[in-house]
Design a protein around this motif. Structure first.
Motif, PDB file in Angstrom:
ATOM      1  N   LYS A 177      -7.731   4.114  -3.777  1.00  0.00           N
ATOM      2  CA  LYS A 177      -6.983   3.708  -2.592  1.00  0.00           C
ATOM      3  C   LYS A 177      -5.503   4.033  -2.716  1.00  0.00           C
ATOM      4  O   LYS A 177      -4.818   4.238  -1.713  1.00  0.00           O
ATOM      5  CB  LYS A 177      -7.184   2.197  -2.387  1.00  0.00           C
ATOM      6  N   TYR A 178      -5.002   4.092  -3.949  1.00  0.00           N
ATOM      7  CA  TYR A 178      -3.567   4.260  -4.177  1.00  0.00           C
ATOM      8  C   TYR A 178      -3.239   5.674  -4.653  1.00  0.00           C
ATOM      9  O   TYR A 178      -3.777   6.136  -5.664  1.00  0.00           O
ATOM     10  CB  TYR A 178      -3.081   3.253  -5.228  1.00  0.00           C
ATOM     11  N   LYS A 179      -2.333   6.322  -3.950  1.00  0.00           N
ATOM     12  CA  LYS A 179      -1.900   7.658  -4.339  1.00  0.00           C
ATOM     13  C   LYS A 179      -1.037   7.628  -5.599  1.00  0.00           C
ATOM     14  O   LYS A 179      -0.869   8.658  -6.266  1.00  0.00           O
ATOM     15  CB  LYS A 179      -1.111   8.301  -3.191  1.00  0.00           C
ATOM     16  N   ASP A 180      -0.500   6.469  -5.919  1.00  0.00           N
ATOM     17  CA  ASP A 180       0.388   6.364  -7.080  1.00  0.00           C
ATOM     18  C   ASP A 180      -0.323   5.826  -8.329  1.00  0.00           C
ATOM     19  O   ASP A 180       0.316   5.479  -9.310  1.00  0.00           O
ATOM     20  CB  ASP A 180       1.607   5.495  -6.756  1.00  0.00           C
ATOM     21  N   PRO A 192       3.056   4.273  -1.222  1.00  0.00           N
ATOM     22  CA  PRO A 192       3.209   4.899  -2.543  1.00  0.00           C
ATOM     23  C   PRO A 192       4.536   4.524  -3.193  1.00  0.00           C
ATOM     24  O   PRO A 192       5.573   4.468  -2.528  1.00  0.00           O
ATOM     25  CB  PRO A 192       3.155   6.405  -2.227  1.00  0.00           C
ATOM     26  N   ASP A 220      -5.189  -4.082  -8.526  1.00  0.00           N
ATOM     27  CA  ASP A 220      -3.992  -4.441  -7.746  1.00  0.00           C
ATOM     28  C   ASP A 220      -2.923  -5.062  -8.643  1.00  0.00           C
ATOM     29  O   ASP A 220      -1.732  -4.735  -8.558  1.00  0.00           O
ATOM     30  CB  ASP A 220      -4.350  -5.440  -6.640  1.00  0.00           C
ATOM     31  N   ASP A 272       0.794  -1.218   0.000  1.00  0.00           N
ATOM     32  CA  ASP A 272       0.000   0.000   0.000  1.00  0.00           C
ATOM     33  C   ASP A 272       0.833   1.277   0.000  1.00  0.00           C
ATOM     34  O   ASP A 272       0.298   2.362  -0.203  1.00  0.00           O
ATOM     35  CB  ASP A 272      -0.938   0.012   1.211  1.00  0.00           C
ATOM     36  N   ARG A 321      -1.414  -2.461 -11.058  1.00  0.00           N
ATOM     37  CA  ARG A 321      -0.461  -1.595 -10.348  1.00  0.00           C
ATOM     38  C   ARG A 321       0.873  -2.322 -10.143  1.00  0.00           C
ATOM     39  O   ARG A 321       1.949  -1.744 -10.359  1.00  0.00           O
ATOM     40  CB  ARG A 321      -1.054  -1.176  -9.007  1.00  0.00           C
TER      41      ARG A 321
END
Length: 360
Positions: free
Chosen positions: A93-96, A62, A316, A60, A319
């Motif tokens: 959910k993901y900043k990246d 970044p 997921d 999780d 990413r």
């Protein structure tokens, strides 16, 4: 959605091949061999190796920025709408992660155009749920040739070269578990009769669900499937086809309905006919059906999941691919080539556990 070659995702492969080989296909053997060789000659300590392995696992925190293109069919169905919602919520959910989502379409040519737009934008990874896997195989191949890895969601492309990773539901297993549940409920009843309300018959997934259902029933010689109707995954078709089944079969003991959305119509037909002399098992796992199972005040006693959470998992995986990492909990440095989700049976006994996954 037929495929052109024998592989673990192929509808032409044997059911046992589909359900066993799909579940444990992992990344490139060459990469694994190279890692093994490096491990044999390295002077690094075990702690150093463990830290290197952990650094290669997506988490999780970044990391490298990844733009994910998401393309699915038109969300004109509760399950498909849930697919879109799951993908969008997971991406937030993901900043990246930046998510580039198309409007979606059930027209093959239009969906191809939407995906080509994402390819031209040079997204880092593509997540594609094709309206028709066979028809969209070429655009999957185009993306892969352009160096954009593809996560093929649920409806499988006709070539493994069109995607890096496939994730989806187990249609054969869905039918198998529905049949086992009904079989256990009726195993002590002489001359038991069941009927089936299927989905769209020209989709391979529908045939796989029926094949699994029929295979399970073979273990119960006292049970006979006396009728089957194919609906269209819509409320209207569910109502009309269920009405036909009820007229054709004045007496039966169980019904398996492939899809909870078309089940809304099926329940209307059942109510209009004044029938409550059989048990019903749904399919996919809508919140409405789970609430009905919990209330235990109707014919619906169970539903077999086809989890829309697969879209969140696809994000997921995308990413991890974009960041060049593996999946937590696995020893491999690469994400799997294929992941098949389990079709759990939701009943009154376990419904509370699954309620959060129920889709509207």
């Amino acid at each position: 959605m037929t495929e052109t070659h024998e592989n673990p995702n192929s509808p032409t492969a044997s059911p046992s091949s589909r359900t066993s080989r799909r579940n444990v296909l992992f990344g490139t053997a060459a990469a694994g061999a190279a890692l093994f060789a490096a491990g044999c000659t390295s002077n690094k300590s075990n702690d150093d190796k463990e830290e290197a392995g952990q650094a290669n696992v997506a988490d999780d925190k970044p990391g490298k920025q990844v733009t994910i293109g998401f393309a699915g069919p038109q969300a004109d169905h509760g399950w498909l709408n849930a697919i879109n919602e799951q993908a969008q919520e997971r991406a937030k959910k993901y900043k990246d992660v930046t998510l580039e989502a198309t409007e979606g379409s059930n027209d093959n040519a239009q969906q191809v155009g939407q995906i080509e737009t994402l390819i031209n934008k040079k997204v880092d990874v593509l997540v594609i749920l094709p309206a028709d896997g066979k028809a969209l195989t070429q655009v999957g191949l185009k993306a892969m040739r352009a160096g954009i890895p593809v996560v093929n969601l649920d409806r499988v492309f006709a070539s493994q070269q069109a995607y890096r990773c496939w994730i989806g539901g187990d249609n054969y297993g869905m039918g198998l578990n529905a049949g086992r549940y009904i079989g256990e409920k009726l195993k002590d009843k002489k001359n038991a009769k069941v009927v089936e309300l299927a989905g769209i018959d020209n989709l391979e997934l529908t045939r796989e669900r029926t094949d699994g259902f029929d295979a399970a029933l073979k273990n119960y010689p006292n049970i006979e499937k006396v009728a089957r109707q194919a609906a269209e995954f819509t409320v209207e078709s569910g109502q009309s086809k269920m009405a036909q089944l009820l007229r054709a079969e004045p007496k039966f003991d169980a019904l398996w309905n492939h899809d909870d959305d078309q089940g809304v119509g099926a329940e209307r037909a059942i109510k209009q006919a004044g029938r409550d002399d059989f048990l019903m098992v749904g399919g996919a796992g809508s919140r409405r059906v789970m609430d009905t199972i919990k209330a235990d005040n109707g014919v619906i006693k169970a539903t077999v999941l086809y989890p829309p959470t697969m879209a969140a998992s696809a994000i997921d995986l995308a990413r991890a691919l974009g960041q060049g990492k593996g999946v937590g909990g696995l020893a491999e440095f690469e994400i799997p080539a294929s992941l098949t989700l389990y079709s759990a049976v939701v009943t009154k006994e376990n419904v509370d556990e699954y309620l959060p996954t129920g889709f509207k």
